[in-house]
Scaffold this active site. Sequence first.
Site, mmCIF file in Angstrom:
data_model
loop_
_atom_site.group_PDB
_atom_site.id
_atom_site.type_symbol
_atom_site.label_atom_id
_atom_site.label_comp_id
_atom_site.label_asym_id
_atom_site.label_seq_id
_atom_site.Cartn_x
_atom_site.Cartn_y
_atom_site.Cartn_z
ATOM 1 N N TRP B 336 -5.255 0.543 -8.844
ATOM 2 C CA TRP B 336 -3.989 0.901 -8.199
ATOM 3 C C TRP B 336 -2.849 1.086 -9.195
ATOM 4 O O TRP B 336 -1.845 1.732 -8.910
ATOM 5 C CB TRP B 336 -3.609 -0.173 -7.168
ATOM 6 C CG TRP B 336 -3.121 -1.476 -7.755
ATOM 7 C CD1 TRP B 336 -3.675 -2.160 -8.779
ATOM 8 C CD2 TRP B 336 -1.948 -2.202 -7.364
ATOM 9 N NE1 TRP B 336 -2.955 -3.288 -9.046
ATOM 10 C CE2 TRP B 336 -1.879 -3.350 -8.182
ATOM 11 C CE3 TRP B 336 -0.966 -2.016 -6.386
ATOM 12 C CZ2 TRP B 336 -0.874 -4.298 -8.081
ATOM 13 C CZ3 TRP B 336 0.043 -2.970 -6.285
ATOM 14 C CH2 TRP B 336 0.084 -4.095 -7.128
ATOM 15 N N ASP B 337 -3.027 0.483 -10.396
ATOM 16 C CA ASP B 337 -1.984 0.555 -11.419
ATOM 17 C C ASP B 337 -1.557 2.000 -11.680
ATOM 18 O O ASP B 337 -0.386 2.266 -11.949
ATOM 19 C CB ASP B 337 -2.486 -0.064 -12.729
ATOM 20 C CG ASP B 337 -3.149 -1.407 -12.522
ATOM 21 O OD1 ASP B 337 -4.186 -1.444 -11.821
ATOM 22 O OD2 ASP B 337 -2.645 -2.403 -13.056
ATOM 23 N N GLU B 476 -4.088 -11.498 -7.320
ATOM 24 C CA GLU B 476 -5.546 -11.532 -7.217
ATOM 25 C C GLU B 476 -6.144 -12.924 -7.325
ATOM 26 O O GLU B 476 -7.351 -13.089 -7.224
ATOM 27 C CB GLU B 476 -6.148 -10.612 -8.277
ATOM 28 C CG GLU B 476 -5.761 -9.150 -8.045
ATOM 29 C CD GLU B 476 -6.505 -8.202 -8.960
ATOM 30 O OE1 GLU B 476 -6.522 -8.471 -10.168
ATOM 31 O OE2 GLU B 476 -7.063 -7.214 -8.459
#
Lengths: 517, 517
Positions: B336-337, B476
């Site tokens: 997603w970065d 996370e």
Amino acid sequence: MDRFWNVELNKYNSKENAKYETIFTLANGYRGLRGKNNFSKIGEKGNFIAGIFDQNTAQVTELVNCQDPLVLNFYVDNELIDIDKCEILDFNRKLNMYEGVLYSSYKLKLDSNRIVQIDCERFVSRKNVHRWAEKYTLRPVNFKSKMFIENIIDGTVVNSCNDPINLTKHFNVIDKLDLKPGLALLTKTIDKGIYIVESTRIYADDLFKTRKFIELGEKVREVYEFFVEEGEEYTIYKYGCTYTSKDTKEDIVSVCKSELKDFQTIGYDKEKEQHLQEWKKLWNSMDIRIKGDDIAQVGIRFNMFQLASCAYEKDYTVSIGAKGLHGEGYKGHVFWDTEIFMIPFFTYTNPEIAKALLMYRYNTLCGARKNASLNGFKGSQFPWESADDGTEVTPKWGVDYDGNPVRIWTGDEEYHINADIAFAIWEYFRATKDEEFLINYGSEIVLDTAKFWNSRLEYNQKYDRYEINKVIGPDEFHEHVNNNVYTNYLAKWNMNKAIEISRWLKEKDFVKFKNLC
Amino acid sequence: MDRFWNVELNKYNSKENAKYETIFTLANGYRGLRGKNNFSKIGEKGNFIAGIFDQNTAQVTELVNCQDPLVLNFYVDNELIDIDKCEILDFNRKLNMYEGVLYSSYKLKLDSNRIVQIDCERFVSRKNVHRWAEKYTLRPVNFKSKMFIENIIDGTVVNSCNDPINLTKHFNVIDKLDLKPGLALLTKTIDKGIYIVESTRIYADDLFKTRKFIELGEKVREVYEFFVEEGEEYTIYKYGCTYTSKDTKEDIVSVCKSELKDFQTIGYDKEKEQHLQEWKKLWNSMDIRIKGDDIAQVGIRFNMFQLASCAYEKDYTVSIGAKGLHGEGYKGHVFWDTEIFMIPFFTYTNPEIAKALLMYRYNTLCGARKNASLNGFKGSQFPWESADDGTEVTPKWGVDYDGNPVRIWTGDEEYHINADIAFAIWEYFRATKDEEFLINYGSEIVLDTAKFWNSRLEYNQKYDRYEINKVIGPDEFHEHVNNNVYTNYLAKWNMNKAIEISRWLKEKDFVKFKNLC
């Protein structure tokens, strides 16, 4: 048993690895495995099988540096045990010449501060020449951990690895086999298509948890995962077998696999015991005692150990190269040294070895006849440098210390090799009275070299005599010499001996006499 | 131009080689070449081509570490110049980020006391992405000698070279070519059969005397002999070209050979000039000035340099992995970065790059639909870790610091990636007003992720509301979380935005609207 049997190294210096690899080489006449440091990548790999020669892009045919079955890496977690990257707390390598066993001992402190003690034994079986083995004893001194052991057969090996211009590769990888467990790598030499198979497997009772096999280009590799406890001791065996298509007409991969299985069934200790018995017999036949000079005592044994390591009485197609099976020096070529310096030793200690070495010359007569014919002579002209078939393989050019090209004349002019071989035959016969050899093999060489000399002589009208001009004698620093005393004397001896032997042969075996004379 | 453009290293420590290789990587979005030290064997080779993924025996598909075209060795006589085996008199490596050029400078004293100065430039062309080059300036400080230069393309490269259990090889060597002069090595990936060709040649006016080509298993190698005088300066160029069967339908070996020839005809200096112009344009579009904090100034430019190095506006099938084209970390996977942290930067500096990165998601919709279907959902479920086709490639298992296996849940639970991609599409559109993109590509993604969320919602009867349970949010370190605020908020936003876009689409392109809604 006295104590002067060991050659020992207590200090590690990676710059000297190549030197000690040679000193710690183990060989059994069939093959030689250089004494590469178990945990260093620095040095020169070496796996030489007697009689396996190839040229490819090299200047001349040379002893092939075959695929390397020795690679065995240990990892603590993912940290490779590499002597060049950790602190050495204790180091010892010891060649026990009485046993023909190399003992290595390492106590290493890794970057992670984990200390590991590993002792290793290695032998190249004198009893079953296709076999070699290692035993590792592993002790995690201050840690418990997961570990990996990585067993590889490396087919990326080249000859002249440190020589930018002469570097070459003498085989292609043909097949990569997973023996589940164990590995095999089949290769084939470039010029003559000789197949070579190396196979290995490792074993450690119930230690290993998981195994993964992978092909990596020209390598095969199996990796095992296992767990170790602090202070405990773990024993790991590595078994190796080697065959070439020179050894048998059967499928060498099957033969090798089956022998590897048998080897592990018999086990490390029993094979080692048989190996020790063979070396004991050899030492009983040849040991020399020097009292009052300890260094000389170890030295003379080192010399005998290397001679015996290079000799294999059962193979009549190979001889001993100037650098044995220990390295690539002199390309694995055989010189007059074998006949003049080595054969006398074997004649008086193990005459069957002396005979095998002379049989190599008999089996290369075809090449020697080609040499004579190419140079405009009669009979047989043995090559100054000899490989697998008796044709001349001396390089024509070398380089001097400044890198300038230098013409090498020995292959053209060092004729005395022919008389040297005849002389060795006679000396062998004188000591052994081996009439069968002289009748069937030796006499042919003596007669054929005499024919060569006869055609090589030049008549000098002025002095009404025969001369041999433009030669190199045993003093190789003088070229284009006329009437070198050593060459002339032995040439004359060779011709006289041929006459003597032909008369003797007429009595002993008239058919042979009629064929040869 | 101010002076805060360089990342410099003045002290050599082989234990840090792998780290500085990453920092000194040169990339152009098409490919990355790790900044391996020119004269060291220690480190981790790295040649990564965007979009070339393979699994073979690895746990998941990963960015392939391709054959290495960088190998160039110098020998003084037969003495290899190896920084790890000689005295370092002077050492400097400098990445000039304004230019996208890596400058390395070595003054080394060999074991033989010969001192040599070698300066090297390297660039990976931003103008012609298939090209890279090096320029070596060699000065023998205190000797005259014969030298050798050895140019190699190394096909023995593996992924995870320091990881005993995950180490694997992702290609086979298919062809080894002698370009007379120059080399080419053609390989093919294991799973998908993508062909990759690397070709190189070296050039040095009239310097080279003799050339020798040789195949060495999985390597091709050419070696040149030349002679150098004390104190003189010699310039040697190395040209490289790379193609894969992803790049063209034509014969890539022919294409590559022809481009290599053109490249040398144009020459090092002209190509470098074009490369500098491209970087100048990039910096004009993106440079940020920080006054009063020099370290921050270099730091922010280092970040932008790496972002721009990984982006290639012309390839709509690749994105930027978490570790760029700089190493094997995170297997080259895209997270997603890219959408949340990188795309905004490109949207406001080089929107065509932002578009290309979003097009990668469009082109992997097929894989995303498979993921949804496999997991029992509707629409498209983008993978937490993405490689070449959009299917989920997050590993299921990892290991903790003690080596114990750990279940990795991110691939199962980190759903927010779907809304992140939709969000990036909207942000890109908001800034660029690129209606063509939104109509033809972006809207399909926003609508399909909304469908995914719709099927993922769980109805809670007690509170009469929809929930999303058992997820991992951006934090996370917490797994199996219920109603994570970030996830829920963006999921709702995603669904609302889908409604908004569908209304907008109805106005703009009724056919498209009918197809999608």
